[in-house]
Design a protein around this motif. Structure first.
Motif, PDB file in Angstrom:
ATOM      1  N   GLN A  80     -13.661 -41.729  56.944  1.00 43.96           N
ATOM      2  CA  GLN A  80     -14.522 -41.790  55.771  1.00 43.96           C
ATOM      3  C   GLN A  80     -15.285 -43.114  55.701  1.00 43.96           C
ATOM      4  OE1 GLN A  80     -11.825 -41.118  52.529  1.00 43.96           O
ATOM      5  NE2 GLN A  80     -11.761 -38.884  52.820  1.00 43.96           N
ATOM      6  N   ALA A  81     -14.603 -44.214  55.997  1.00 44.22           N
ATOM      7  CA  ALA A  81     -15.274 -45.512  55.970  1.00 44.22           C
ATOM      8  C   ALA A  81     -16.319 -45.609  57.065  1.00 44.22           C
ATOM      9  CB  ALA A  81     -14.237 -46.630  56.125  1.00 44.22           C
ATOM     10  N   TRP A  82     -16.059 -45.032  58.206  1.00 47.93           N
ATOM     11  CA  TRP A  82     -17.037 -45.057  59.305  1.00 47.93           C
ATOM     12  C   TRP A  82     -18.314 -44.319  58.901  1.00 47.93           C
ATOM     13  CZ3 TRP A  82     -17.342 -47.594  63.834  1.00 47.93           C
ATOM     14  CH2 TRP A  82     -18.292 -47.163  64.759  1.00 47.93           C
ATOM     15  N   GLU A  83     -18.152 -43.269  58.132  1.00 46.17           N
ATOM     16  CA  GLU A  83     -19.311 -42.489  57.685  1.00 46.17           C
ATOM     17  C   GLU A  83     -19.942 -43.049  56.410  1.00 46.17           C
ATOM     18  OE1 GLU A  83     -17.615 -38.667  57.229  1.00 46.17           O
ATOM     19  OE2 GLU A  83     -17.518 -38.237  59.397  1.00 46.17           O
ATOM     20  N   GLY A  84     -19.357 -44.109  55.852  1.00 44.13           N
ATOM     21  CA  GLY A  84     -19.906 -44.713  54.643  1.00 44.13           C
ATOM     22  C   GLY A  84     -19.536 -43.998  53.375  1.00 44.13           C
ATOM     23  N   ASN A  85     -18.432 -43.271  53.388  1.00 43.13           N
ATOM     24  CA  ASN A  85     -18.016 -42.515  52.204  1.00 43.13           C
ATOM     25  C   ASN A  85     -16.913 -43.207  51.409  1.00 43.13           C
ATOM     26  OD1 ASN A  85     -19.815 -40.421  52.845  1.00 43.13           O
ATOM     27  ND2 ASN A  85     -18.320 -39.461  54.227  1.00 43.13           N
ATOM     28  N   VAL A  86     -16.768 -44.501  51.602  1.00 40.59           N
ATOM     29  CA  VAL A  86     -15.816 -45.285  50.822  1.00 40.59           C
ATOM     30  C   VAL A  86     -16.621 -46.161  49.869  1.00 40.59           C
ATOM     31  CG1 VAL A  86     -13.825 -46.869  50.998  1.00 40.59           C
ATOM     32  CG2 VAL A  86     -14.246 -45.195  52.770  1.00 40.59           C
ATOM     33  N   GLN A  87     -15.939 -46.920  49.011  1.00 40.65           N
ATOM     34  CA  GLN A  87     -16.612 -47.700  47.980  1.00 40.65           C
ATOM     35  C   GLN A  87     -17.751 -48.531  48.563  1.00 40.65           C
ATOM     36  OE1 GLN A  87     -13.381 -47.889  48.717  1.00 40.65           O
ATOM     37  NE2 GLN A  87     -12.095 -47.739  46.901  1.00 40.65           N
ATOM     38  N   GLY A  89     -20.549 -47.483  49.802  1.00 41.64           N
ATOM     39  CA  GLY A  89     -21.456 -46.651  50.577  1.00 41.64           C
ATOM     40  C   GLY A  89     -21.898 -47.242  51.899  1.00 41.64           C
ATOM     41  N   LEU A  90     -21.401 -48.418  52.276  1.00 42.02           N
ATOM     42  CA  LEU A  90     -21.779 -49.017  53.549  1.00 42.02           C
ATOM     43  C   LEU A  90     -20.890 -48.482  54.659  1.00 42.02           C
ATOM     44  CD1 LEU A  90     -22.305 -52.767  52.569  1.00 42.02           C
ATOM     45  CD2 LEU A  90     -24.062 -51.031  52.967  1.00 42.02           C
ATOM     46  N   PRO A  91     -21.442 -48.213  55.843  1.00 38.55           N
ATOM     47  CA  PRO A  91     -20.605 -47.752  56.952  1.00 38.55           C
ATOM     48  C   PRO A  91     -19.649 -48.843  57.415  1.00 38.55           C
ATOM     49  CG  PRO A  91     -22.844 -48.169  57.707  1.00 38.55           C
ATOM     50  CD  PRO A  91     -22.866 -48.293  56.211  1.00 38.55           C
ATOM     51  N   LEU A  92     -18.541 -48.419  58.003  1.00 37.81           N
ATOM     52  CA  LEU A  92     -17.509 -49.358  58.428  1.00 37.81           C
ATOM     53  C   LEU A  92     -18.043 -50.355  59.450  1.00 37.81           C
ATOM     54  CD1 LEU A  92     -14.540 -50.219  58.349  1.00 37.81           C
ATOM     55  CD2 LEU A  92     -14.072 -48.501  60.104  1.00 37.81           C
ATOM     56  N   LEU A  93     -18.919 -49.908  60.324  1.00 40.48           N
ATOM     57  CA  LEU A  93     -19.453 -50.807  61.348  1.00 40.48           C
ATOM     58  C   LEU A  93     -20.188 -51.988  60.733  1.00 40.48           C
ATOM     59  CD1 LEU A  93     -19.655 -51.146  64.402  1.00 40.48           C
ATOM     60  CD2 LEU A  93     -21.820 -49.897  64.332  1.00 40.48           C
ATOM     61  N   GLN A  94     -20.845 -51.769  59.615  1.00 44.48           N
ATOM     62  CA  GLN A  94     -21.540 -52.865  58.951  1.00 44.48           C
ATOM     63  C   GLN A  94     -20.553 -53.849  58.332  1.00 44.48           C
ATOM     64  OE1 GLN A  94     -24.745 -51.478  56.548  1.00 44.48           O
ATOM     65  NE2 GLN A  94     -25.224 -53.502  55.682  1.00 44.48           N
ATOM     66  N   HIS A  95     -19.476 -53.348  57.775  1.00 45.65           N
ATOM     67  CA  HIS A  95     -18.433 -54.241  57.262  1.00 45.65           C
ATOM     68  C   HIS A  95     -17.855 -55.106  58.394  1.00 45.65           C
ATOM     69  CE1 HIS A  95     -18.139 -52.768  53.134  1.00 45.65           C
ATOM     70  NE2 HIS A  95     -18.213 -51.519  53.591  1.00 45.65           N
ATOM     71  N   ILE A  96     -17.587 -54.466  59.535  1.00 50.03           N
ATOM     72  CA  ILE A  96     -17.041 -55.208  60.679  1.00 50.03           C
ATOM     73  C   ILE A  96     -18.029 -56.264  61.157  1.00 50.03           C
ATOM     74  CG2 ILE A  96     -16.277 -54.989  63.074  1.00 50.03           C
ATOM     75  CD1 ILE A  96     -15.204 -52.217  62.399  1.00 50.03           C
ATOM     76  N   ALA A  97     -19.302 -55.903  61.226  1.00 51.51           N
ATOM     77  CA  ALA A  97     -20.311 -56.850  61.704  1.00 51.51           C
ATOM     78  C   ALA A  97     -20.404 -58.076  60.804  1.00 51.51           C
ATOM     79  CB  ALA A  97     -21.669 -56.150  61.796  1.00 51.51           C
ATOM     80  N   TRP A  98     -20.379 -57.881  59.485  1.00 52.24           N
ATOM     81  CA  TRP A  98     -20.447 -59.003  58.568  1.00 52.24           C
ATOM     82  C   TRP A  98     -19.227 -59.907  58.710  1.00 52.24           C
ATOM     83  CZ3 TRP A  98     -24.122 -61.268  55.946  1.00 52.24           C
ATOM     84  CH2 TRP A  98     -25.279 -60.553  55.612  1.00 52.24           C
ATOM     85  N   SER A  99     -18.046 -59.313  58.844  1.00 52.65           N
ATOM     86  CA  SER A  99     -16.838 -60.127  58.996  1.00 52.65           C
ATOM     87  C   SER A  99     -16.842 -60.891  60.317  1.00 52.65           C
ATOM     88  CB  SER A  99     -15.586 -59.243  58.907  1.00 52.65           C
ATOM     89  OG  SER A  99     -15.449 -58.697  57.610  1.00 52.65           O
TER      90      SER A  99
END
Length: 290
Positions: A80-87, A89-99
């Protein structure tokens, strides 16, 4: 008759010679250093046992899913996070990139600045007297202690996040570098000086190679501190990042997302540590790092 006796004595002496005795002895056994050897199989078995135990405890209902979700729920949360369906709405890859950008950007900046500072502290009494008390004063402080002050001084943009992670990484690198310089043998320094080495040549060809194992150890420790500080750094008005994802999910009691974020952070940090081990083996093959 005397010739025969002398010949016999020569043969006897030759049979008892050190060469003959060493040839008759069995080859000496070499014993491995305690704790050495490959651990891949043990690591794989440990991971499998932990996963099976996790699945067994949750499948048996011994722990409520609110406190420990089953592996299937964590995997579903990752999808779900990979598809951006978690809080958010950002995809998981974008969260990983920022971190990754925040942690490794601050880590590289800390490495570039802390290694020279550590070398100065190890080679200069004046530099050690200036930097050491400041470094030892802030090093034991948890990042959350000076986080409000950083926010007041630098605001809530990326500067505050970078600075918080940078400070967490700077201290272990500088301290390890200084310890490596202090561990250089005086015989090496005297030998280089007797051959006419300049101060720069002494630093470049003697001190830095001798301190390199400790510097690499400090880098490994520092990147771990960087990841542990990530969650605190992303508390400062972050809209993306694994730490922000975990914090936001905890507010909504999404334990599956929290566990998924923790597992991702741990995996990324572990993979980087493995890369640092390979780099240490390549740069300092005379030492064992495993």
């Amino acid at each position: 008759m005397s010739n025969a006796n002398s010949t016999t004595q020569g043969i006897a002496i030759g049979a008892d010679s050190p060469q003959a005795v060493s040839a008759a002895l069995p080859p000496a056994r070499t014993y491995p250093r305690p704790g050495s050897g490959a651990t891949t199989f043990i690591t794989v078995v440990t991971v499998i046992v932990v996963l099976l135990g996790w699945w067994g405890v949750t499948a048996a209902g011994l722990i409520a899913p609110l406190f420990l979700p089953p592996p299937s729920a964590v995997w579903l949360a990752a999808v779900q996070a990979w598809e951006g369906n978690v809080q958010g709405g950002l995809p998981l890859l974008q969260h990983i990139a920022w971190s990754l950008w925040r942690v490794f950007g601050a880590f590289l900046l800390a490495a570039v600045t802390a290694v020279p500072v550590g070398l100065l502290m190890g080679t200069s009494r004046v530099a050690r007297g200036i930097v050491d008390p400041l470094l030892e004063f802030y090093r034991p402080l948890p990042p959350l202690a000076y986080l409000p002050l950083i926010v007041i001084w630098f605001g809530i943009d990326e500067t505050a996040k970078f600075l918080l992670i940078y400070l967490a990484c700077f201290a272990p690198i500088a301290v390890s570098t200084r310890a490596g310089v202090a561990g250089v043998q005086s015989e090496q320094l005297h030998a280089a000086l007797s051959m006419g080495a300049s101060r720069w040549q002494l630093l470049r060809h003697v001190i830095l190679p001798a301190a390199l194992p400790d510097i690499l150890t400090g880098l490994r420790i520092a990147i771990g501190f960087g990841w542990t500080t990530l969650v605190a750094a992303e508390m400062v008005a972050a809209t993306a990042g694994l730490g922000q994802l975990v914090l936001n999910a905890s507010n909504f009691l999404r334990t599956d997302v929290v566990v998924m974020g923790i597992v991702l952070i741990g995996l990324i940090a572990y993979l980087f540590d493995l890369a640092m081990r390979r780099l240490s083996d390549a740069l300092t093959p005379w030492r064992s790092h495993r």
